[in-house]
Design an enzyme around this catalytic site. Structure first.
Site, mmCIF file in Angstrom:
data_model
loop_
_atom_site.group_PDB
_atom_site.id
_atom_site.type_symbol
_atom_site.label_atom_id
_atom_site.label_comp_id
_atom_site.label_asym_id
_atom_site.label_seq_id
_atom_site.Cartn_x
_atom_site.Cartn_y
_atom_site.Cartn_z
ATOM 1 N N ALA A 159 43.939 27.905 18.082
ATOM 2 C CA ALA A 159 44.738 29.097 17.793
ATOM 3 C C ALA A 159 43.922 30.128 17.024
ATOM 4 O O ALA A 159 43.993 31.336 17.300
ATOM 5 C CB ALA A 159 45.991 28.718 17.009
ATOM 6 N N TYR A 160 43.147 29.668 16.056
ATOM 7 C CA TYR A 160 42.253 30.572 15.308
ATOM 8 C C TYR A 160 41.287 31.272 16.266
ATOM 9 O O TYR A 160 41.129 32.502 16.225
ATOM 10 C CB TYR A 160 41.488 29.769 14.249
ATOM 11 C CG TYR A 160 40.306 30.498 13.655
ATOM 12 C CD1 TYR A 160 40.494 31.530 12.735
ATOM 13 C CD2 TYR A 160 39.005 30.161 14.010
ATOM 14 C CE1 TYR A 160 39.404 32.201 12.196
ATOM 15 C CE2 TYR A 160 37.922 30.823 13.478
ATOM 16 C CZ TYR A 160 38.120 31.846 12.567
ATOM 17 O OH TYR A 160 37.042 32.515 12.038
#
Length: 254
Positions: A159-160
């Site tokens: 997600a980062y």
């Protein structure tokens, strides 16, 4: 004649988000040494921001602190309103503030996913959108990305990495939109850098060795090494570089 040499950014105003600590502090201090008046933004740590301001002033530069949580509704408007109380116009915007990691794909919640994108992607987008009307022609936007937007070196941070990949698209397309005003927009992509976000390296020699091995240069990056790349992009020397993704990972992508 004696006196202090004019810095390459003398007369210019910069805003560095997340400028109180880590890579952001390194960038703020470097731009201050180069002569820019620096707005040091912080989310929660006012004391750290004031330390950064004091360090810039001790080196002969000018700076002021701005506090505003990012990733909440109205964050960009509130930050620019605070900025406008201190400065008349902008020359350099560094979108550095961000959430430095995310939970693994198998366990991340919708709430955390939304928070990562709110801070790492949405906030820079609207800071740039509202900042564009304050940026003088010939200005600079530098977005701090990550090598992970182009490498699956740490797939658990999916997600980062996604949030930063979206930031890279903002860089690419905004370079076209703002190019007619001679405003350049670039991404700088660090690898593993020693900051308080990498506390997992402290005292763990095996982890340090593993992190250093990612780099072709066999080391862990320093905040100064990233700040120097940002300073180049902020300078007149980089006037013909825009829409670029600058690999500042120490060769971790090779």
């Amino acid at each position: 004649m004696g006196g202090v040499a004019m810095g390459v950014l003398t007369g210019r105003t910069a805003l560095v988000t997340g400028g109180s600590r880590g890579i952001g502090r390194g960038i703020a201090e470097r731009l201050g040494r180069d002569g820019a008046r620096v707005a040091v933004h912080y989310g929660t740590n006012e004391a750290a921001a004031k330390e950064t301001v004091a360090a810039i002033e001790a080196a002969g530069g000018e700076a002021f602190a701005l506090g505003q949580e990012l990733g909440v509704p109205g964050d960009a408007e509130a930050l620019w309103a605070a900025f406008d109380a201190h400065a008349d116009g902008l020359d350099i915007l560094v979108n550095n503030a961000g959430i430095g990691a995310s939970s693994p794909f198998a366990t991340i919640t919708e709430e955390e996913f939304g928070r990562v994108f709110a801070v790492n992607t949405k906030a820079p987008f609207f800071l740039a959108r509202l900042g564009a009307e304050r940026l003088r022609d010939g200005g600079r936007i530098v977005n701090v990305s990550t090598g992970l937007s182009r490498s699956a070196l740490m797939p658990d941070l999916l997600a980062y990495s996604m949030s930063k990949a979206a930031l890279d698209v903002l860089t690419r397309d905004l370079a076209k939109l703002l190019g007619p005003r001679a405003i350049t927009v670039n991404s700088v992509a660090p690898g593993v850098v020693a900051t308080d976000n990498t506390a997992w390296l402290d005292g763990d020699e095996e982890a340090r060795a593993r992190a250093a091995a990612y780099s072709a240069l066999g080391g862990i990056g320093s905040t100064a090494e990233i700040a120097d790349v940002v300073a180049f992009l902020a300078s007149d020397d980089a006037r013909w570089v825009t829409g670029a993704w600058i690999d500042a990972t120490g060769g971790s992508m090779t």
